[in-house]
Design an enzyme around this catalytic site. Sequence first.
Site, PDB file in Angstrom:
ATOM      1  N   SER A  88      14.115 104.838  87.067  1.00  0.00           N
ATOM      2  CA  SER A  88      15.569 104.773  86.940  1.00  0.00           C
ATOM      3  C   SER A  88      15.961 103.748  85.859  1.00  0.00           C
ATOM      4  O   SER A  88      15.547 103.902  84.708  1.00  0.00           O
ATOM      5  CB  SER A  88      16.189 104.450  88.304  1.00  0.00           C
ATOM      6  OG  SER A  88      17.556 104.754  88.330  1.00  0.00           O
ATOM      7  N   MET A  89      16.710 102.712  86.182  1.00  0.00           N
ATOM      8  CA  MET A  89      17.031 101.694  85.188  1.00  0.00           C
ATOM      9  C   MET A  89      15.772 101.176  84.515  1.00  0.00           C
ATOM     10  O   MET A  89      15.745 100.917  83.303  1.00  0.00           O
ATOM     11  CB  MET A  89      17.794 100.533  85.834  1.00  0.00           C
ATOM     12  CG  MET A  89      18.165  99.410  84.870  1.00  0.00           C
ATOM     13  SD  MET A  89      18.811  97.920  85.676  1.00  0.00           S
ATOM     14  CE  MET A  89      17.280  97.039  86.014  1.00  0.00           C
TER      15      MET A  89
END
Length: 243
Positions: A88-89
């Site tokens: 994700s991030m």
Amino acid sequence: MTWFRCAETRPWASTRLFCLPHAGGSAVSYRSWTKEADPSVEVRAVQYPGRADRLADPLVGDAHELARLVAGAMAPLLDRPAALFGHSMGAVVAYEVARLLQERGSAPVHLFASGARPPHDRGDDRVSDRDDEGVLAEMTRLGGTDAEILADPELRELVLPYVRNDFALVENYAHLPGTRLEVPVTVIVGDDDPHVTPAQARRWAELTDGPFAMTVMEGGHFYLTPHQSAVIAEIHRALGVAG
């Protein structure tokens, strides 16, 4: 405070795998990976500032700055080939770290991007602008253990600032012209991820001149929790180790 957590140092490992957590996550997300990783792979998880045992350290609110700090901290550990895994991030930050390392002549041998839209196609969701309940609602929607932690009022007071910081970091991120990757990229996503579709994830291929592969696994945004063994097997395959 050091940037990496390593459950088991492996002096004879041929490759170091640096793992970058999701928004609101910490190095503990990857603690159990060492047990399943091949002995030739040393797992080092990035501990972002402002959380867990780095709670007193100032938060970093800019993805490019965070990538510069991580890449700088990696420098003494690049005495052997390094691979990057980000969820994700963490995938966006890992991509920027990979660009920096390539610029500096120490390109990673592989970039694994998990559960993330590509850096040049981020969308326009603004979770960081929501009130506390709105942020909690998004964490619940995505799943994972973080939502359970945020349900506790005392823990929420500690955790919410860095969760909000991380959402803002990735939402304010802009893909800048510059170094084009030449390294192999493997993308892994869940088939029911509300954050990224397989079609969107495939656009990671546009960011590298190296080989590209994509694997779709059953599950949502945190598909990698129940499918940890399969994810690590995919990493082994891509790195060419026995597993």
